[in-house]
Design a protein around this motif. Structure first.
Motif, short mmCIF file in Angstrom:
data_model
loop_
_atom_site.label_atom_id
_atom_site.label_comp_id
_atom_site.label_asym_id
_atom_site.label_seq_id
_atom_site.Cartn_x
_atom_site.Cartn_y
_atom_site.Cartn_z
N PHE A 1 1.04 -0.81 -0.18
CA PHE A 1 0.28 -0.23 -0.06
C PHE A 1 0.74 1.03 -0.41
CE2 PHE A 1 0.77 -1.34 4.47
CZ PHE A 1 1.00 0.07 5.31
N SER A 2 2.17 1.03 0.27
CA SER A 2 2.92 2.27 0.31
C SER A 2 4.36 2.23 0.04
CB SER A 2 2.76 3.24 1.28
OG SER A 2 3.42 4.08 1.85
N GLY A 3 4.48 1.95 -0.78
CA GLY A 3 6.44 1.83 -1.15
C GLY A 3 6.64 0.13 -0.82
N GLY A 4 7.60 0.59 -0.73
CA GLY A 4 7.36 -1.03 -0.20
C GLY A 4 6.81 -1.44 1.53
N GLN A 5 5.49 -0.89 1.78
CA GLN A 5 5.01 -1.36 3.32
C GLN A 5 4.45 -2.31 2.59
OE1 GLN A 5 4.25 2.05 5.47
NE2 GLN A 5 7.32 1.92 6.42
N ALA A 6 3.89 -2.96 3.42
CA ALA A 6 2.21 -4.14 3.26
C ALA A 6 1.68 -4.56 4.16
CB ALA A 6 2.77 -5.26 1.89
N VAL A 7 0.60 -5.36 4.50
CA VAL A 7 -0.42 -5.89 5.23
C VAL A 7 -0.15 -7.26 4.58
CG1 VAL A 7 -2.11 -6.37 6.19
CG2 VAL A 7 -2.16 -4.34 5.69
N HIS A 8 1.11 -8.35 5.68
CA HIS A 8 0.93 -9.63 5.37
C HIS A 8 0.90 -10.92 6.37
CE1 HIS A 8 5.30 -9.30 7.00
NE2 HIS A 8 5.61 -8.10 6.44
N TYR A 9 1.00 -11.71 6.03
CA TYR A 9 0.94 -12.90 7.51
C TYR A 9 2.42 -12.32 7.85
CZ TYR A 9 2.02 -16.76 10.15
OH TYR A 9 1.89 -17.51 11.32
N SER A 10 2.46 -12.89 9.64
CA SER A 10 3.92 -12.68 9.95
C SER A 10 4.42 -13.95 11.10
CB SER A 10 4.27 -11.27 10.90
OG SER A 10 5.24 -11.71 11.23
N ASN B 219 2.38 -6.45 10.61
CA ASN B 219 1.50 -8.26 10.43
C ASN B 219 0.71 -8.46 10.87
OD1 ASN B 219 5.47 -8.02 11.25
ND2 ASN B 219 5.20 -7.61 9.71
N VAL B 220 0.41 -9.97 10.56
CA VAL B 220 -1.20 -10.32 10.68
C VAL B 220 -0.57 -11.93 11.33
CG1 VAL B 220 -3.10 -11.00 10.27
CG2 VAL B 220 -2.96 -8.48 8.23
N ARG B 221 -0.70 -11.60 12.41
CA ARG B 221 0.02 -12.48 14.17
C ARG B 221 -1.67 -13.87 12.97
NH1 ARG B 221 0.09 -12.39 19.75
NH2 ARG B 221 -1.26 -11.10 18.96
N ASP B 222 -2.86 -14.14 12.42
CA ASP B 222 -3.24 -15.21 12.25
C ASP B 222 -3.36 -14.96 10.40
OD1 ASP B 222 -5.61 -16.47 11.60
OD2 ASP B 222 -6.74 -15.92 13.40
N LYS B 223 -2.83 -16.80 10.30
CA LYS B 223 -2.63 -17.14 8.72
C LYS B 223 -4.32 -17.62 7.93
CE LYS B 223 0.56 -19.79 5.61
NZ LYS B 223 1.76 -20.33 6.04
N LYS B 224 -4.26 -18.05 8.73
CA LYS B 224 -6.25 -17.96 8.30
C LYS B 224 -6.82 -16.61 8.08
CE LYS B 224 -7.22 -23.18 10.11
NZ LYS B 224 -7.35 -23.95 10.68
#
Length: 194
Positions: free
Chosen positions: A143-152, A169-174
C-alpha cells in the motif's frame, strides 16, 4: 403607582409563562425525544407513532461501529477498506462501512515506522519474499512503497515483542488468507492512531 406597575409586569410575565407551558405541553408529542445510549451518545427518536427511517437507523449503526472499533471516519466509505489503527493494534476489514473481519496487527520499529495516511493497495503477492530483508511475506498487499499488510510467522511466534520494518504484520494466517482472497488492487487502506 410603581407597585401597580410591578404587579402588572408580574401578571403579564405569569401569563406568558403559562402560555409557554401550555404550548410546550401540547407540542411535546410532536417533538422528537432525545435518549442517551449506554455509550453516552445522544440519539434522536422520531415523534411517537412514527417508525425510525432507514437513514436514522444507518446513522446510529455507523456511529456505534465507529465507536466499537475506534475507526477513523475516512474508513467509512463505500467499497472495501483495510482500516488499521495503531492505538488498538487492530486491522478491521470493512465492506461498505460494515466490519467483516478483525485481526491483530503489529507495526514497524522506531527506526522503520509504518506510515500513517490514506493509501490504496497497488500490488498483491501471495508468496512474496522481501528483496531487502530476505524474509517471507505471505499474502502481501502493498500500500505504500515497500510497506504491505502480510502474514508474519515472527509475529505469531513472538507476539508484540518484535516489530516489522514498516509493514503491517498479521498474526492469524487463516484470516489474512481469507482477506487476501477478497481484497482487490485499488482498495483503500487507512493507517492512523486513534
Amino acid at each position: 403607582m410603581s407597585i401597580l406597575r410591578k404587579l402588572g409586569a408580574t401578571l403579564t410575565a405569569a401569563a406568558f409563562v403559562g402560555v409557554g407551558a401550555l404550548s410546550a405541553a401540547t407540542t411535546a408529542d410532536a417533538a422528537p425525544q432525545i435518549v442517551k445510549s449506554a455509550q453516552n451518545s445522544v440519539t434522536a427518536l422520531p415523534p411517537s407513532g412514527q417508525v425510525p427511517t432507514a437513514a436514522m437507523t444507518t446513522a446510529a449503526s455507523t456511529r456505534a461501529t465507529m465507536a466499537k472499533y475506534r475507526l477513523d471516519s475516512r474508513c467509512m466509505t463505500k467499497g472495501r477498506v483495510l482500516c488499521i489503527n495503531k492505538a488498538t493494534r487492530k486491522l478491521v476489514y470493512l465492506v461498505n462501512g460494515k466490519p467483516i473481519q478483525v485481526v491483530d496487527v503489529r507495526f514497524g520499529a522506531v527506526k522503520t515506522p509504518t506510515r500513517n495516511g490514506v493509501f490504496k493497495v497497488y500490488r498483491k503477492d501471495k508468496n512474496h519474499v522481501s528483496t531487502l530483508y530476505h524474509s517471507k511475506m505471505p499474502y502481501a498487499m502493498f500500500f505504500s512503497g515497500g510497506q504491505a499488510v502480510h502474514y508474519s510467522s515472527d509475529f505469531r511466534a513472538r507476539g508484540y515483542n518484535g516489530a516489522s520494518h514498516g509493514c503491517v504484520n498479521v498474526r492469524d494466517k487463516k484470516k489474512i488468507a481469507w482477506m487476501f482472497a477478497r481484497v482487490h488492487v485499488g482498495d483503500k487502506v487507512v493507517v492512523y492512531k486513534k
